[in-house]
Design a protein around this motif. Structure first.
Motif, short mmCIF file in Angstrom:
data_model
loop_
_atom_site.label_atom_id
_atom_site.label_comp_id
_atom_site.label_asym_id
_atom_site.label_seq_id
_atom_site.Cartn_x
_atom_site.Cartn_y
_atom_site.Cartn_z
N THR A 1 -1.91 12.41 6.59
CA THR A 1 -2.51 11.28 7.30
C THR A 1 -2.92 10.19 6.32
OG1 THR A 1 -3.50 13.04 8.55
CG2 THR A 1 -4.13 10.82 9.16
N GLN A 2 -3.51 10.61 5.23
CA GLN A 2 -3.96 9.66 4.22
C GLN A 2 -2.81 8.76 3.78
OE1 GLN A 2 -7.29 9.97 2.75
NE2 GLN A 2 -6.82 7.92 2.00
N ALA A 3 -1.66 9.34 3.54
CA ALA A 3 -0.50 8.58 3.09
C ALA A 3 -0.08 7.58 4.16
CB ALA A 3 0.64 9.52 2.75
N VAL A 4 -0.14 8.02 5.42
CA VAL A 4 0.25 7.13 6.52
C VAL A 4 -0.69 5.93 6.58
CG1 VAL A 4 0.48 6.92 9.01
CG2 VAL A 4 1.28 8.99 7.86
N PHE A 5 -1.98 6.22 6.47
CA PHE A 5 -2.95 5.12 6.53
C PHE A 5 -2.77 4.17 5.37
CE2 PHE A 5 -5.77 8.07 9.16
CZ PHE A 5 -5.39 7.45 10.35
N ASN A 6 -2.52 4.72 4.20
CA ASN A 6 -2.29 3.87 3.03
C ASN A 6 -1.07 2.99 3.25
OD1 ASN A 6 -4.49 4.64 1.57
ND2 ASN A 6 -3.42 6.28 0.49
N ALA A 7 -0.02 3.57 3.81
CA ALA A 7 1.21 2.82 4.07
C ALA A 7 0.95 1.75 5.12
CB ALA A 7 2.31 3.76 4.51
N LEU A 8 0.16 2.14 6.08
CA LEU A 8 -0.16 1.22 7.16
C LEU A 8 -0.93 0.01 6.62
CD1 LEU A 8 -0.55 2.76 10.43
CD2 LEU A 8 -2.24 0.98 10.10
N ALA A 9 -1.89 0.30 5.76
CA ALA A 9 -2.67 -0.78 5.16
C ALA A 9 -1.78 -1.67 4.33
CB ALA A 9 -3.79 -0.17 4.30
N ARG A 10 -0.87 -1.01 3.62
CA ARG A 10 0.03 -1.78 2.77
C ARG A 10 0.92 -2.68 3.64
NH1 ARG A 10 2.43 -1.34 -2.25
NH2 ARG A 10 4.61 -2.03 -2.25
N ALA A 11 1.43 -2.13 4.74
CA ALA A 11 2.29 -2.91 5.62
C ALA A 11 1.53 -4.09 6.19
CB ALA A 11 2.81 -2.01 6.74
N ALA A 12 0.30 -3.85 6.55
CA ALA A 12 -0.51 -4.93 7.10
C ALA A 12 -0.66 -6.05 6.07
CB ALA A 12 -1.88 -4.40 7.51
N THR A 13 -0.87 -5.66 4.81
CA THR A 13 -1.00 -6.63 3.75
C THR A 13 0.29 -7.45 3.63
OG1 THR A 13 -2.18 -4.86 2.67
CG2 THR A 13 -1.88 -6.85 1.41
N MET A 14 1.38 -6.77 3.67
CA MET A 14 2.69 -7.41 3.49
C MET A 14 2.98 -8.35 4.64
SD MET A 14 3.95 -6.17 0.81
CE MET A 14 3.23 -4.96 -0.26
N LEU A 15 2.85 -7.80 5.84
CA LEU A 15 3.31 -8.53 7.02
C LEU A 15 2.39 -9.70 7.37
CD1 LEU A 15 4.37 -5.50 9.23
CD2 LEU A 15 5.85 -7.06 7.93
N LEU A 16 1.13 -9.52 7.06
CA LEU A 16 0.19 -10.54 7.49
C LEU A 16 -0.32 -11.39 6.34
CD1 LEU A 16 -1.73 -8.17 9.88
CD2 LEU A 16 -0.39 -10.14 10.63
N GLY A 17 0.07 -11.05 5.13
CA GLY A 17 -0.42 -11.80 3.98
C GLY A 17 -1.92 -11.60 3.80
N ALA A 18 -2.42 -10.37 4.17
CA ALA A 18 -3.85 -10.12 4.04
C ALA A 18 -4.19 -9.76 2.61
CB ALA A 18 -4.27 -9.00 4.99
N ARG A 19 -5.47 -9.88 2.28
CA ARG A 19 -5.91 -9.55 0.93
C ARG A 19 -6.34 -8.10 0.83
NH1 ARG A 19 -7.74 -13.20 -2.57
NH2 ARG A 19 -7.58 -11.37 -3.86
N LEU A 20 -6.88 -7.59 1.93
CA LEU A 20 -7.49 -6.26 1.86
C LEU A 20 -7.42 -5.64 3.25
CD1 LEU A 20 -9.28 -4.16 0.42
CD2 LEU A 20 -11.24 -5.59 0.96
N VAL A 21 -6.93 -4.42 3.31
CA VAL A 21 -6.85 -3.75 4.60
C VAL A 21 -7.51 -2.37 4.49
CG1 VAL A 21 -5.34 -2.85 6.40
CG2 VAL A 21 -4.71 -4.92 5.16
#
Lengths: 1023, 126
Positions: A164-184
């Motif tokens: 699960t941890q890996a999924v959440f990390n990937a999810l946060a990373r994707a959010a950063t990428m797709l949305l140009g966010a600084r921190l997820v």
């Protein structure tokens, strides 16, 4: 594709296009620039190639309007370099004039269009506008594809990943990428602790990560995410640095954080957590962006739900396993305490706790039945009433009870509550132990945190309590059965003891006591019949002082006991005192002295033999029921059996003692023999007729180079074969050993063990059993290595000396023979003849010595064969015919024709006959009579030679056959004898199992006799 | 006399015995080739191809037993009958010699020259 590999590309956010116009002609450039600017595009003008290149790199323009002739560089080169950019611009070439060459160049460069000076500004504007639009659309298309790729990769990961941890990390990373966010951050609810925990994070430069760890856990309602979680709907907040909910202002300032988007993670009505996305400076979120965020949040929710489900399944499986293991363990325990202890320990283990305990219902109270060490201080009251405190309530209600926080609980016994809180326990769970639907106890567990128990735990503990109750009930039943069994066994043991104990007094005591108890009497006694006094005397008693009646002698037929003894039937009296006039000493003494009234007596009879009487007494006058009479009779019969047993026993014991003494004696004897057996210098072993070693002493082992113990049970020939074969000897075992077990006569011989550098002399003798049958062979081994060496040395020496003597003697003999054959004068011829005789004698002497030496050492090679003494005698007589003639003797032979055959070496036997014959010839004066007689006597052959010579003195006859012995009177006749001849004769005759002697009277001749066995000669048996 | 054509190799290290034996056999018409030791005996046995070899055992240079062994191992000489004449009568010597294929083993001291010659004549069929 891993999410880490997602390309990070800036999104194109400009409304109009960026256009760079490269033209050395300012007027022309300005004209085009104006037209394009008017269309809403941003225009940069560059007059030179150098300027154009830096501009292209900086602006990443959509369209490059490029004049081909530039002052500092060919325009084509600028176009080429622009084509190398990550996002190359659309190129519009501006040619000086329309030529086919220009079109070709445009084609080569993949240019979007060619304008010819003077440029039609409107047309140019239109072209550039279309190019920008086309390019924009393509970008959007690409971006969209990219997002889809990222999302689909994410979905793939979410559905496949177990971590699960890996999924959440990937999810946060994707959010950063797709949305140009600084921190997820992905925050997940921990309902037990009432906090949100960071389960996945991405973004921020490493320098900000450390301060972030301080915020991994936030309470409900706290901070940005906490607020969103509480609100339960998406939140979009700008200017977070000034928001009171933003805690880490320093981080926000340092990292330039500005906007916050928080999306609650929902599953049905439940809020599972928050997806928190922080941006830098930016404007409002588009619908599209919000949609994307929601999709990511859905992904996160899905992941959480899935993880929960998986964890649940995992937990269920683990618990089932534990339950299964526990029930198995419980099934193996059979005592109640064992089960209860197992239950509390397993319950604690099951829930990962320390404190667990059981109270069981006893009557109206709950008592502590078992507890873990940690629970000892929590369950302090020894007993609780039904309904009292937590345990009491559980049992009273028959329902599980959870106390989320003990501090808030008032039902509990205050003392126990205080103890729990002091020890840091905050939660309680109790489940009832039910047997047949009725609560018979409670199983308690304590947790350290408030709200330690979930419904799951209740279910689990209840299931466990059911198991425990069953095991407990089984154990209780088992224990009860055991108890009943024990009682039955004890009763049986008493009976068995009565019937079989061999110590009479103890049995009688037991019977007396049992009679008193079983018949509920006050006293009991055994009166024994004393033959010498012809009366009953008190022998054993229970419940009465026996010394008080010790002097009483009850005659048969007298009183109660006497009559019972006489009639051999039980009898009772309600009141002994009433029999006083009956001249009953037993009755009067017991009644008056001990105050006993009622009495019941039964005879102790074994066969025809009356041993005595068993009597029970009561203080009160009373009747005895038939049942009681029967019971006492039975006990009396037991006593009779015990009496008989005891007699048999004492007889048996005497016999056993005798046996033991004999055994001890035999044992001592055997030990002594064993020690002797082991302390001889010879190896000794006993071997069965089949050749199996049954016993061997230590030396036997040593001599054969093995352990005596290890030899036992093995085959002797195998063992010896092994010993001989290892040395590479080709011969193997001597024949005499190999055939040792084909008969029972034993034998002897030498056995060379080259590997041990040892020669053993063995002697096997038949050993008979008591009945006279041969049980096997006793074989002794003697180390004769040294003897044989010395013997060999002697033999070698004798051989050498013999050779050295015989060689020159042969020379003399042969030379003299040559002389004798030559033409020589008569007188010399006689000298030579004498010399030849002398040399011959010397040679004979040497030969005799050699033979004796060999015979003495047993070195002479003997070839025994059936030999006819008659023929042999005839041949000897032929040889000595010359000598006989010279002495003018008359020789007669009788019995030669039918002499039995002997088994001997013909060469050696010939020497015997020759010696005795030539002696007779030599020691008989001229013209004597010599008689040879041969005949069988029993199983022997007798050969004798009688002469009428000088005879042999009586005292000399015995010594005649000794070495170098010569009778005194011999010298009167001649002096040639060596004193070896008769000794040699004796050696040879004895070699073949015979005897030789002489009968003589001095002056009246002599008779020399030898006998030999006719059959049965066997190598080695002569000893 | 047919025996005169027969050639006897006499291998004997003792010069008295050699001389006596040689003389005796010559007197009876045999051709005698004397050898003083084992080596010479072996050499002569190969070169002279005698009809019979009289072989002593205890000799310098090459013991008789080795000479016998060599003779029997050599195809050219293995068929020549060998009589062993020795004053040693050790059983193992007798046994070994017979094993190697000697015709007989005689003890010199127990033989007269006459007996020796008679036996040789018998042996050579002459």
């Amino acid at each position: 594709m891993a999410l880490g590999e997602l390309p990070a590309r800036p999104s194109i956010a400009r409304e109009g296009g960026a256009v760079v116009i490269v033209d050395p002609d300012p007027a022309h450039a300005a004209a085009v620039a104006d037209a394009v600017t008017a269309l809403g595009h941003v225009v940069t003008v560059a007059p030179t190639a150098a300027e154009a290149l830096s501009c292209i790199e900086r602006e990443a323009p959509d369209v490059l309007v490029l004049a081909l002739s530039l002052p500092d560089m060919d325009g084509l080169e600028v176009a080429r370099r622009a084509g190398l950019l990550p996002t190359p611009p659309e190129v519009v070439l501006v040619a000086e004039r329309a030529t086919p060459e220009g079109s070709l160049i445009a084609l080569e460069l993949d240019a979007a269009g060619v304008l010819v000076k003077p440029v039609n500004v409107e047309r140019a504007g239109g072209l550039i506008g279309r190019l920008v639009t086309r390019r924009r659309r393509r970008h959007e298309q690409e971006e969209f594809t990219e997002k889809l790729r990222t999302l689909s990769a994410l979905t793939g990961l979410i559905t496949s990943a177990r971590d699960t941890q890996a999924v959440f990390n990937a999810l946060a990373r994707a959010a950063t990428m797709l949305l140009g966010a600084r921190l997820v951050h992905v925050w997940v609810d921990d309902p037990r602790a009432q906090v949100l925990r960071v389960r996945g994070t991405f973004g921020l430069d490493p320098e900000f990560e450390r301060p972030l760890t301080e915020y991994e856990v936030i309470p409900y309602g706290s901070g940005m995410a906490g607020g969103t979680f509480a609100a339960g709907r998406p939140e979009f907040i700008f200017g977070i640095r000034t928001s009171p909910r933003w805690k880490n202002r320093r981080l926000a300032e340092a990292a330039g954080l500005h906007a916050y988007a928080g999306l609650p993670l929902m599953a049905g009505d439940r809020t599972l957590g928050v997806l928190a996305i922080v941006f830098g400076e930016r404007g409002e979120f588009s619908v599209e962006e919000k949609e994307l965020m929601q999709r990511l949040a859905d992904h996160a929710s899905f992941t959480i739900v899935r993880a929960e489900a998986r964890e649940q399944a995992e937990r269920d499986r683990a618990r089932l396993e534990v339950l299964y293991a526990v029930s198995r363990r419980l099934a193996a325990v059979h005592d109640v305490d064992g089960v209860l202890n197992a239950v509390v320990n397993e319950a604690a283990r099951l829930l990962g706790l320390e404190a667990a305990g059981i109270r069981l219902l006893e009557g109206e109270e709950l008592v502590i039945a078992a507890r873990t060490e940690a629970a000892a201080q929590l369950m302090t009251k020894p007993t609780l009433r039904l309904g009292e405190s937590l345990s009491g309530r559980v049992v009273a209600s028959g329902q599980p009870l959870i106390v989320e926080d003990i501090e808030q609980e008032t039902v509990q016994d205050p003392e126990q509550r205080q103890a729990a809180l002091r020890l840091g326990y905050h939660a309680y769970l109790g489940v009832p132990l039910k047997v047949g639907g009725r609560a018979v106890g409670v199983l308690n567990v304590w947790g350290r945190a408030a709200r330690s128990f979930a419904p799951d735990d209740v279910a689990l503990l209840s299931a466990f309590a059911d198991q425990a109750a069953v095991a407990f009930e089984e154990a209780r039943l088992y224990a009860e059965t055991r108890e009943r069994e024990r009682e039955a066994t004890n009763l049986a043991r008493v009976t068995a003891h009565l019937a079989s104990s061999l110590e009479l007094d103890r049995v009688l005591d037991l019977i007396t006591w049992s009679a008193k108890e079983l018949l509920r009497c006050d006293a009991a006694a055994v009166w024994r019949y004393d033959e010498s006094r012809d009366g009953l005397v008190a022998y054993r008693a229970s419940g009465m002082p026996i010394e008080r009646v010790a002097h009483v002698l009850v005659k048969p037929g007298q009183g109660l006991a006497g009559r019972v003894l006489k009639d051999r039937k039980p009898l009772w009296t309600r009141q002994l005192s009433r029999r006083l006039q009956d001249d009953a000493p037993d009755a009067s003494e017991t009644a008056t002295a001990l105050g006993l009234q009622a009495a019941l007596a039964a005879p102790i009879v074994s066969g025809d033999d009356a041993y005595g009487v068993l009597v029970v007494y009561r203080r009160e006058a009373d009747d005895f029921a038939l049942r009681e009479v029967t019971l006492l009779s039975t006990l009396a019969d037991h006593a009779a059996i015990a009496v008989r047993n005891a007699r048999l026993y004492s007889e048996t014991r005497e016999r056993e003692d005798e046996n033991a003494r004999l055994y001890a004696e035999a044992h001592t004897q055997r030990e002594r023999l064993g020690r002797i057996f082991d302390s001889t210098s010879d190896g000794i072993m006993f071997v069965t007729r089949e050749g199996r070693i049954e016993a061997a002493n230590r030396q036997a082992g040593d001599l054969l180079g093995t352990d005596a113990g290890a030899m036992i049970g093995g085959e002797l020939l195998d063992l010896l074969d092994d010993r001989v074969a290892e040395a590479g000897s080709e011969d193997g075992l001597p024949l005499s050993l190999r055939t040792l077990f084909s008969h029972t006569e034993g034998g002897e011989g030498d056995l060379a063990l080259p590997r041990l550098k040892r020669v053993l002399h063995w002697v096997a003798q038949p050993t008979t059993e008591g009945g006279g049958a041969v049980a096997g062979l006793t074989i002794t081994f003697q180390d004769v290595t040294r003897d044989r060496e010395v013997s060999q040395m002697k033999t070698d020496f004798v051989s050498f000396v013999t050779h050295q003597l015989r060689t020159p003697l042969s020379g003399i003999k042969w030379m003299l023979e040559l002389v004798a054959d030559a033409e020589v004068p008569v007188d010399i011829r006689s000298y030579v003849a004498d010399a030849r005789d002398a040399s011959e004698r010397l040679i004979n002497l040497v030969n005799d010595l050699l033979d004796i030496s060999r015979l003495e050492r047993g070195r002479l090679e003997i070839r025994p064969q059936p030999t006819d003494l008659g023929t042999l005698t005839a041949s000897v007589l032929e040889e000595v015919a010359g000598l006989v003639r010279a002495h003018d003797h008359r020789v007669s032979v009788t019995g030669a024709d039918h002499a039995p055959t002997v088994i001997a070496d013909p060469q050696l036997l010939r020497q015997v006959v020759l010696n005795l014959t030539s002696n007779a010839i030599k020691y008989t004066p001229r013209s004597g009579d010599i008689a040879i007689r041969i005949g069988g006597v029993g199983d022997r052959v007798r050969w004798e030679i009688q002469d009428n010579g000088i005879g042999i003195p009586r005292e000399a006859q015995r010594r005649l056959f000794e070495k170098f012995y010569r009778a005194d009177n011999v010298f009167a006749v001649e002096t040639e004898g060596t004193g070896l001849g008769l000794y040699l004769v004796r050696l040879i005759v004895e070699q073949f199992g015979g005897r030789v002697w002489c009968d003589s009277e001095e002056g009246r001749g002599a008779t020399f006799v030898f006998t030999l066995p006719t059959a049965g000669w066997r190598d080695g048996s002569k000893h | 006399m047919a025996a005169s054509t027969k050639k006897i190799l006499l291998v004997e290290d003792d010069r008295f015995l050699r001389r006596a034996c040689e003389a005796s056999l010559r007197q009876r018409g045999f051709t005698v080739v004397p050898a003083m030791d084992g080596e010479e005996g072996l050499r002569l046995a190969r070169s002279e191809t005698p009809d019979l070899i009289l072989l002593d055992l205890l000799m310098p240079r090459l013991p008789g037993i080795e000479v016998l062994r060599a003779l029997k191992a050599d195809g050219a000489t293995k068929n020549i009958p060998v009589l062993v004449l020795s004053n040693s009568s050790r059983e193992q010597d007798v046994a070994e010699v017979m094993e190697l294929g000697a015709v007989d083993y005689w003890v010199k001291a127990n033989l007269s020259l006459k007996e020796l010659s008679e036996r040789v004549v018998r042996l050579l069929g002459g």
